[in-house]
Motif scaffolding. Structure first.
Motif, PDB file in Angstrom:
ATOM      1  N   ASN C 126       0.474  -1.091   0.218  1.00  0.00           N
ATOM      2  CA  ASN C 126      -0.362   0.221   0.174  1.00  0.00           C
ATOM      3  C   ASN C 126       0.832   0.878  -0.182  1.00  0.00           C
ATOM      4  O   ASN C 126       2.061   1.507   0.609  1.00  0.00           O
ATOM      5  N   ASN C 205      -3.908   0.044  -2.604  1.00  0.00           N
ATOM      6  CA  ASN C 205      -3.655  -0.511  -3.581  1.00  0.00           C
ATOM      7  C   ASN C 205      -2.145  -0.148  -4.382  1.00  0.00           C
ATOM      8  O   ASN C 205      -2.345   0.668  -5.029  1.00  0.00           O
ATOM      9  N   THR C 250      -0.631  -6.531   1.574  1.00  0.00           N
ATOM     10  CA  THR C 250      -2.091  -6.449   0.902  1.00  0.00           C
ATOM     11  C   THR C 250      -1.688  -8.310   0.821  1.00  0.00           C
ATOM     12  O   THR C 250      -1.087  -8.280  -0.794  1.00  0.00           O
TER      13      THR C 250
END
Lengths: 153, 508, 324
Positions: C126, C205, C250
């Motif tokens: 991120n 992201n 993530t």
């Protein structure tokens, strides 16, 4: 005024009943929604929209009730047999498609659905089901690769 | 001049053998899934994705995009012939398409929607070639306030769509909004009206609602009413498909207006083709000299939404390709497909990958020509469906509805939902409550809530945001005018408290 | 009684032997890798890439099946419902194992106890970004602005309780300034609003941002990870810039239903390890902004436990859960 006294229109109970159902739906939304939290004007909570919709629904149902109070519409006929048969056909597909497989589910839909209309030919239904099974297997299992089995084994 | 060089470059790529082959394959698959009620483009694109891994990226995209816009051509077929929309975007086409078919004009209706789909798509492609960067920049000026207002306008327009009681339509819009609240709230993540059922946490399936309210409800009401028509040979001759001069003349302006609405809405990421079809229909009804013809087979009622639908679908590529911002799930998916091929769409895509961008745009037009060639001869075949006795047709339709709804999420639960909404839809139409506004309310509700909440969050709770921004203010003014216009009719009807019986218990 | 014991011993022995031969022969039929996200997108790329290369090693096809819904709970519950035989695997992540079971009371499963963990595969970082029109070029300037005017600097997330939200919370807690959280249904609309200046910033992201960073429309301020992102080698991590090290990328891994034979897990882990060492795979993933992040079974288990601790702590302390 004079018109009304000539032939007093009767209240249409069916139409009023339908409006009442929507009123109750609105009431439910408003009550249940208020438990979700209304939030503030800056950050509306999850309950804000449901409560607004519920209130709007109640207001509209009152409006509709006034509009249709003297409607001349007769009680609608609901063909119980057809409705029930179609419901069971859909239900059988839902229950069979993952357990027994796609092809048994297709046969179930076709053979149950034929009871909706009296006098359907068994042979014709069998041919139709077989044809649909072939199309269904080719298009959805072979072609589109859906995660389905043709049969239970 | 640069433009011509680019367009030439694009056509050179799109006219190569592999591109042509897969373009055709894509639009053919698209037409096929579009015709099947319930099976939508999304399922087909998702399922074809793995095949495209082995293709050149441009060819892969040409094929996937072909499925997408191809499905829009096919989707009106079932709407017109069977009163069951092939995809949600052609639900509006049922309103006048099916009456046309019942009047023996199925061939004409299918021919006209194919032609107007082609025209709508072509104009949108032309706009895309000329103005992609400009349109993309304009779309960026839409913030949550504008999105909320445009959606509110769409809802208000939708109310005028159905015949009969405006109040009942309005109530159906609100019922649609209510159904849209089921599931996870985007703002807070809270579960609403899910009753502990995990499958409901993403809300009710849109396709299940559409197929229930339109498809299953229609099947229940058609069984026993023997709707099958004896199709005589002259009904399927090529001549019978050709519209009369008057019909062509009546279609020109609606097609252009529909295209305009479709292109404008489609270019906004997130607004979607479904909304465009509803707005195009509502506009035609507003400008028509005799609005009462609508719902009884008015040709404007099919050409406007169908041109809007196809224009919107083509225009939706503008924000996706030029900003890298997908407007809906399908566009997100195509974007993902590009990323799997190592291409990142974004502001630099046009500059860095001219062959791919222009090749794709050129292929859209080639694909539309293929669709025209493919669909015109198919009309004869589709019209023959009407000759099949209904007792053979409805079990097959039930199966396609089941599998189509199932194929979206592989959820048996959605098939149950179809059953419930089929019953509700049938009963509602019997009471004169139209199902179409529910669909629009359901599509727009969650987005409206999201944008409303976000607009207020950005303005720190001040409603000024809705009229201090110029675009939002214009949309607000139009909405208020539409409301004022509708109020008169509502007031008159409520005061009289009675209306004709055939209107209340009319069929879908 | 003796007979019974003898029988059960025999049964246990044969079962053990059976499991040994089972593991040796495994896999004898196609393996399904369930992806909780829609086709297309980073998760799908990861699932399909490792699936494709795993099948070359294992000699059986690895079929990716997209089962979206209920913030990954549909996929997770569908995997648990399958037999623990190594033929149904899950593309694992924070949402499947930690966030969703904690936030959705309807999910009805335990993200840790109901699964066996195979290996960690990849991570998508991120990145903290601002619009080029904001005038902000460093993370310190952003922090200063947030301190000057509390509750006016806004940050985008992809939903309440999502990683971008939790990372934003960590950041505002660290600098000691209230920031306005604005949730979006996905990374795409969030990016649009940052580009258009409707929201100030956000930890989002990387794959969705790279094109805009390259074109100069978005300015990257920091990477919320312990290592830099392979696609953005010049962007420093939060730790390098003097902030706490956020391991808030993530992550993606592979998990299986609890009770899967350890031999099978070992075999799968070995295959995945081999896949991740393949330079072709590395290139394919990095090209799309996905960073390699391989950890074997034991390390993966420890990693998930640590991740659960951080994330659940944040969910608890921030009141995200109570807000519902």
């Amino acid at each position: 005024m004079t018109e009304q006294s000539q032939s007093r229109p009767v209240l249409n109970r069916w139409e009023l009943g339908a409006a009442a159902i929507f009123f109750l739906l609105g009431l439910y939304m408003a009550i249940e929604g208020s438990h979700y939290g209304l939030g503030s004007i800056t950050r509306i909570g999850p309950g804000f929209f449901p409560v607004s919709i519920g209130v709007l629904l109640m207001l509209l149902s009152v409006g509709v009730a006034f509009e249709v109070r003297h409607s001349l519409a007769a009680a609608p006929k609901i063909p119980m047999r057809i409705t029930l048969v179609i419901a069971v056909a859909l239900l059988s597909f839902a229950l069979l498609v993952n357990t027994a497989g796609l092809i048994p589910a297709i046969f179930a839909v076709v053979f149950i659905a034929r009871f909706a209309e009296p006098g359907n030919n068994v042979v014709a239904s069998a041919i139709l089901a077989a044809g649909l099974a072939l199309v269904g297997w080719l298009a959805f299992i072979v072609g589109f690769n859906l995660p389905l089995k043709p049969f239970w084994w | 001049m640069d433009l011509f060089a680019n367009v030439a470059l694009g056509f050179e790529r799109a006219l190569s053998l592999d591109a042509l082959l897969f373009c055709f394959l894509g639009v053919a698959i698209g037409t096929f899934v579009g015709v099947l009620p319930g099976v939508g483009a999304m399922a087909a694109v998702a399922l074809c994705l793995p095949i495209t891994f082995y293709l050149d990226p441009t060819v892969a995209l040409i094929m996937l995009a072909g499925i997408f816009y191809g499905a829009q051509y096919g989707s009106s077929t079932a709407s017109i012939l069977l009163n069951i929309p092939g995809t949600v975007t052609s639900a509006v086409t049922c309103l006048d398409g099916y009456p046309m078919a019942q009047q023996g004009k199925a061939g004409v209706a299918l021919f006209m929607v194919t032609m107007t789909s082609f025209i709508g798509g072509s104009i949108a492609i032309l706009l895309m070639m000329l103005f992609t960067p400009t349109i993309a920049a304009f779309a960026l000026r839409f913030s949550s306030a504008e999105y909320f207002m445009i959606m509110a306008m769409g809802l208000i327009a939708a109310v005028t769509i159905s015949q009969g009681s405006t109040l009942k339509s309005l109530m159906m819009v609100v019922v649609g909004l209510a159904l849209g609240t089921v599931g996870t709230d985007t703002g807070s993540g809270a579960m609403r009206f899910t009753f502990g059922i995990l499958q409901l946490s993403d809300g009710i399936s849109l396709v299940a609602i559409a197929m229930g309210l339109f498809g299953v409800a229609e099947i229940i009401s058609s069984i026993g009413r023997d709707v099958s028509k004896s199709v005589v040979a002259k009904d399927i001759s090529f001549r019978s498909m050709l519209p009369s001069k008057a019909e062509i003349k009546a279609s020109v302006m609606p097609t252009l207006r529909g295209t305009g609405i479709g292109a404008a809405i489609g270019a906004l990421p997130g607004a979607g083709a479904t909304v465009a079809t509803f707005m195009a229909y509502a506009l035609e009804k507003k400008v028509a000299k005799d609005p009462s013809r609508f719902g009884k087979g008015a040709i404007e009622g099919i050409v406007a939404p169908e041109s809007a639908n196809n224009a919107a679908v083509q225009a939706a590529f503008i924000p996706t390709l030029s900003l890298g911002i997908p407007g809906d799930a399908l566009m997100a998916f195509l974007l993902g497909a590009m990323m799997i091929h190592g291409i990142v769409p974004g502001p630099r895509f046009l500059v860095d990958q001219p062959v791919m961008f222009w090749g794709l745009v050129a292929s859209f037009w080639i694909g539309n020509v293929f669709l025209l060639i493919l669909n015109i001869p198919l009309i004869g075949l589709w019209v023959r469906i009407l000759a099949i006795p209904y007792r053979f047709l409805y079990p097959a339709m039930l199966f396609f509805i089941c599998i189509g709804v199932f194929a979206i999420n592989y959820q048996v639960f959605d098939v149950f939902a179809v059953m419930v909404f089929g019953f509700i839809g049938f009963v509602m139409t019997k009471f004169g409550y139209p199902p179409a506004p529910i669909l629009l309310g359901f599509v727009l509700g969650p987005m409206m809530e999201e944008h409303f909440g976000r607009a207020l969050l950005m303005s720190r709770g001040s409603f000024d945001i809705f009229w201090q921004r110029p675009i939002s203010a214009v949309l607000l003014a139009i909405s208020l005018l539409l409301i004022a216009y509708s109020m008169k009719g509502i007031f008159l009807r409520v005061r009289s408290g009675a209306h004709a019986p055939e209107e209340a218990s009319r069929e879908l | 009684m003796k007979k019974l014991i003898a029988l059960s011993v025999v049964a246990a022995l044969t079962a053990g032997a059976a499991s040994a031969t089972y593991a040796q022969e495994y896999p004898t039929r196609p393996i399904t890798l369930v992806n909780p996200y829609a086709a297309g997108g980073s998760a799908d790329l990861i699932a399909r890439t490792i699936g494709e290369y795993m099948s070359r090693i294992l000699g059986q096809p690895v079929v990716v099946e997209n089962r979206t819904g209920a913030a990954t709970a549909i996929a997770a519950t569908s995997v648990i419902a399958q037999p623990a035989d190594g033929y149904t695997l899950l593309l694992a992540g924070s949402p499947t194992h930690v966030i969703t079971p904690a936030l959705n009371p309807d999910a009805g499963y335990d993200g840790i106890a109901d699964f066996d963990f195979v290996s960690l595969v990849a991570s998508v970082p991120n990145v903290l970004v601002v619009s080029k029109n904001s005038g902000i070029t460093t993370i310190d300037q952003l922090a200063e602005r947030a301190l000057e005017a509390p509750d006016t600097v806004s940050y985008a997330s992809v939903g309440n309780g999502s990683l971008p939200h939790l990372t934003g919370l960590m950041f505002s807690e660290e600098i000691g300034a209230q920031m306005l959280h604005i949730p979006y249904p996905g990374v795409a609309p969030a990016t649009v609003d940052i580009l258009a200046g409707n929201v100030d910033t956000g930890f989002l992201n990387a794959p969705a941002l790279i094109a805009h960073i390259q074109s100069g429309d978005l300015v990257p301020l920091a990477v919320a990870a312990t290592t830099r992102a392979s696609q953005l080698p010049d962007v420093q991590t939060m730790g390098e810039l003097g902030y706490n090290d956020y391991e808030m990328g993530t992550w993606y891994g592979v998990s299986a239903p609890a009770g899967t034979p350890p031999e099978v897990i070992a075999k799968l882990d070995a295959a995945i390890g081999e896949v991740m060492a393949n330079p072709e795979v590395q290139e394919r993933l990095q090209q799309s902004g996905v960073d390699l992040f391989y950890k074997n079974t034991a390390d993966f288990e420890a990693f998930v436990a640590a991740d659960a601790k951080t994330v659940l702590g944040l969910i608890e302390s921030s009141g995200v859960k109570n807000a519902q």
